[in-house]
Scaffold this motif. Structure first.
Motif, PDB file in Angstrom:
ATOM      1  N   GLY A  69     -39.557 -36.735  -5.667  1.00 61.04           N
ATOM      2  CA  GLY A  69     -39.839 -35.413  -5.105  1.00 61.04           C
ATOM      3  C   GLY A  69     -39.620 -34.342  -6.151  1.00 61.04           C
ATOM      4  N   GLU A  70     -39.354 -33.139  -5.645  1.00 63.66           N
ATOM      5  CA  GLU A  70     -39.286 -31.994  -6.554  1.00 63.66           C
ATOM      6  C   GLU A  70     -37.836 -31.696  -6.972  1.00 63.66           C
ATOM      7  N   ALA A  71     -37.065 -31.237  -6.011  1.00 64.72           N
ATOM      8  CA  ALA A  71     -35.677 -30.856  -6.306  1.00 64.72           C
ATOM      9  C   ALA A  71     -34.897 -30.818  -4.999  1.00 64.72           C
ATOM     10  N   PRO A  72     -33.587 -30.981  -5.065  1.00 66.90           N
ATOM     11  CA  PRO A  72     -32.795 -30.909  -3.828  1.00 66.90           C
ATOM     12  C   PRO A  72     -32.905 -29.525  -3.187  1.00 66.90           C
ATOM     13  N   GLY A  73     -32.866 -29.508  -1.867  1.00 71.11           N
ATOM     14  CA  GLY A  73     -32.788 -28.253  -1.124  1.00 71.11           C
ATOM     15  C   GLY A  73     -31.348 -28.021  -0.684  1.00 71.11           C
ATOM     16  N   GLU A  76     -29.543 -31.125   0.858  1.00 74.22           N
ATOM     17  CA  GLU A  76     -29.324 -32.148  -0.165  1.00 74.22           C
ATOM     18  C   GLU A  76     -28.193 -31.714  -1.101  1.00 74.22           C
ATOM     19  N   PRO A  82     -30.701 -37.222  -1.478  1.00 71.94           N
ATOM     20  CA  PRO A  82     -32.060 -36.670  -1.497  1.00 71.94           C
ATOM     21  C   PRO A  82     -32.739 -36.725  -0.129  1.00 71.94           C
ATOM     22  N   PHE A  83     -33.595 -35.780   0.123  1.00 72.39           N
ATOM     23  CA  PHE A  83     -34.467 -35.784   1.303  1.00 72.39           C
ATOM     24  C   PHE A  83     -33.721 -36.068   2.614  1.00 72.39           C
ATOM     25  N   ALA A  87     -37.853 -32.003   5.496  1.00 70.14           N
ATOM     26  CA  ALA A  87     -38.862 -32.768   4.730  1.00 70.14           C
ATOM     27  C   ALA A  87     -38.466 -34.241   4.699  1.00 70.14           C
ATOM     28  N   ASN A 109     -35.566 -37.202  -7.343  1.00 67.99           N
ATOM     29  CA  ASN A 109     -36.298 -35.955  -7.561  1.00 67.99           C
ATOM     30  C   ASN A 109     -36.466 -35.692  -9.049  1.00 67.99           C
ATOM     31  N   HIS A 182     -46.392 -33.294  -0.963  1.00 70.30           N
ATOM     32  CA  HIS A 182     -44.962 -33.248  -0.675  1.00 70.30           C
ATOM     33  C   HIS A 182     -44.807 -33.168   0.846  1.00 70.30           C
TER      34      HIS A 182
HETATM   35  N1  URA Z   1     -37.483 -31.648  -1.270  1.00 74.62           N
HETATM   36  C1  URA Z   1     -37.453 -32.397  -2.386  1.00 74.62           C
HETATM   37  O1  URA Z   1     -38.354 -32.374  -3.203  1.00 74.62           O
HETATM   38  N2  URA Z   1     -36.427 -33.183  -2.563  1.00 74.62           N
HETATM   39  C2  URA Z   1     -35.427 -33.272  -1.706  1.00 74.62           C
HETATM   40  O2  URA Z   1     -34.510 -34.036  -1.966  1.00 74.62           O
HETATM   41  C3  URA Z   1     -35.496 -32.484  -0.542  1.00 74.62           C
HETATM   42  C4  URA Z   1     -36.521 -31.683  -0.350  1.00 74.62           C
END
Ligand code: URA
Length: 232
Positions: A69-73, A76, A82-83, A87, A109, A182
């Motif tokens: 994925g992209e990055a922790p929110g 997270e 993660p995730f 999402a 991520n 995503h």
């Molecule tokens: N979106 C992401 O790309 N990664 C995550 O871990 C949570 C949301």
């Protein structure tokens, strides 16, 4: 004199044996654990100053399928996993739609720390984190990498647009890359769900192709694919 030489050579042998032992047992699993510790103390970019927790990734460390994925929110960042937010809920359900759970795959991520206000990752942040992701790919050695969103697609194909390749299967140094939306995109645009379901169904081909992982008891069937109800 002779006694001391003998005891030195014995000590030498013991230390050599110990080193060989550590070389033999230091496997990819240990390397991933050690990598997670290095990520935990990382201060390569300014996100280290705002994060609550690092989010290295989780799942089956021997899986043939890796999600990036992209990055922790916010969730997270709070939990270090993660995730796990909204999402993540969609991702779980999409996995279930092809008879998988997050325990069957590895999820990580591009960035291992949360960008404040969930803004897009910056280029220096992506570059700072790139080596961690490269090592994860090398240790897990997945045959299939699912890129979630344009940032992770850009890692593999910086000159191509994720939009043009979503849903197709690309080759990258002997691995298959499956670019997908995503899952968070479906939160804002529910019409994308049917496309995500379609893209995930392509994963079924790979699941059938790849042998069941060693850590699954022999003869165990994967759970039956279920009808997806993302917003029940
Ligand atoms: N979106 C992401 O790309 N990664 C995550 O871990 C949570 C949301």
């Amino acid at each position: 004199m002779l006694e001391s030489r003998n005891s030195n050579s014995l000590a030498c042998k013991k230390s050599l044996n110990r080193s060989l032992f550590f070389i033999l047992i230091y496997n990819d699993d240990d390397r991933l654990t050690e990598l997670a510790l290095r990520i935990k103390s990382c201060s390569l970019c300014e996100l280290s100053g705002t994060r609550l927790n690092t989010v290295p990734g989780e799942g089956d460390r021997k899986s043939a399928i890796m999600f990036i994925g992209e990055a922790p929110g916010q969730n997270e960042d709070r939990e270090g996993r993660p995730f796990i937010g909204r999402a993540g809920n969609i991702l779980d359900r999409l996995l279930k739609s092809v008879g998988l759970s997050r325990k069957d795959v590895y999820i990580t991520n591009m960035l291992k720390c949360r960008p404040p206000e969930n803004r897009d990752p910056s280029l220096p942040e992506i570059e700072s984190c790139a080596d961690y992701l490269d090592q994860q790919i090398s240790f897990i050695d997945p045959q299939v990498i699912v890129t979630l969103g344009r940032f992770s697609f850009g890692k593999f194909f910086p000159d191509k647009s994720a939009r043009d390749y979503r849903g197709s299967i690309l080759d990258w140094h002997g691995r298959k890359i499956l670019p997908m939306y995503h899952p968070a995109a479906a939160l804002y645009n529910p019409s994308l769900i049917s496309r995500l379901i379609g893209d995930f169904s392509k994963l079924s081909n790979f699941i059938a192709d790849y042998p069941v992982q060693e850590n699954e008891p022999e003869g165990k069937l994967r759970s039956e694919p279920t009808q997806l109800q993302l917003f029940e």
